[in-house]
Design a protein around this motif. Sequence first.
Motif, PDB file in Angstrom:
ATOM      1  N   GLN A 161       0.829  -1.208   0.000  1.00 36.41           N
ATOM      2  CA  GLN A 161       0.000   0.000   0.000  1.00 36.41           C
ATOM      3  C   GLN A 161       0.860   1.253   0.000  1.00 36.41           C
TER       4      GLN A 161
ATOM      5  N   GLY B 299       3.050  -6.214  -6.180  1.00 34.73           N
ATOM      6  CA  GLY B 299       4.034  -5.266  -6.687  1.00 34.73           C
ATOM      7  C   GLY B 299       5.333  -5.218  -5.923  1.00 34.73           C
TER       8      GLY B 299
ATOM      9  N   CYS C 274       3.848   1.544  -1.227  1.00 34.40           N
ATOM     10  CA  CYS C 274       4.459   1.670  -2.552  1.00 34.40           C
ATOM     11  C   CYS C 274       3.461   2.170  -3.586  1.00 34.40           C
ATOM     12  N   GLN C 275       2.216   1.742  -3.465  1.00 38.65           N
ATOM     13  CA  GLN C 275       1.191   2.241  -4.381  1.00 38.65           C
ATOM     14  C   GLN C 275       0.961   3.731  -4.186  1.00 38.65           C
TER      15      GLN C 275
END
Length: 268
Positions: free
Chosen positions: A73, A105, A75-76
Amino acid sequence: MAVIDAHAHIYPDKIAAAAVDAVGNFYEVNMFGDGTAAGLLSAKDRSPITHFLVHSVATSVHAVTAINNAIAQACQAHPEFIGFAAMHQDFEDPATELQRAVDLGLHGVKLHPDTQKVNMDDPRLMEVYAICEEMGLPVVIHTGDYRYDFSHPRRLVNILKAFPDLVVDAAHFGYWPCFDVGYDILHDIARHDRVFLDQSSTQKFLGPRRTVELARMWGTDRIMFGSDFPMWDPADECNKLMACDFTDDELENILWHNAERFSGVKVS
């Protein structure tokens, strides 16, 4: 050029204070940062750092999926982050969880044998390395602690011999804080392109001259800059490293290209 901090820890805001206190108590140091994503990103305003390789450590089997969700989350929300997954030696189905982490991811795995209280070459972790080797996932491994034997670099030799294609970051110059011992034990096997070392949590102990000497002994094509946030200030650590007597080409590798090669992630 890009500048990648290849060793930084972050935690969800609601548990960050407790996590930082736990790490500070474990190492008996006064921590610099608050352990949050926002706290880490603030270093960009005070340094040339553009990206961060971020992770956390699962000290219990129940924390693995929650940590991986939280890192994904973060990184998003922040494209500056390159996320690595957590794993624990007692996790029931590491292959499935690591595939889920990749689907989220994430790009690799972080292990800390000392805080996880497991030998680095324990058979349960050897299963994890086999999975990582097969999936092409690089592994950041905390290496060395004079107080414990869990992460002794001789154990890493066993791992590297067993898994010839595993990509590893032997964190903290290969043996925190007995850095020359790490070199003595690992330098022969670390000649392989798949073995990297970050220099996080070392500059305070080594100083600028020995930092340069040790980096060149290893080869500056395998050393990565890392801050070990929230233990140290990433901006201060980066600025200290850039003030060392490295050539421009050496700095470009240490600050940028080596972390790209290790993580398999290209940044601009």
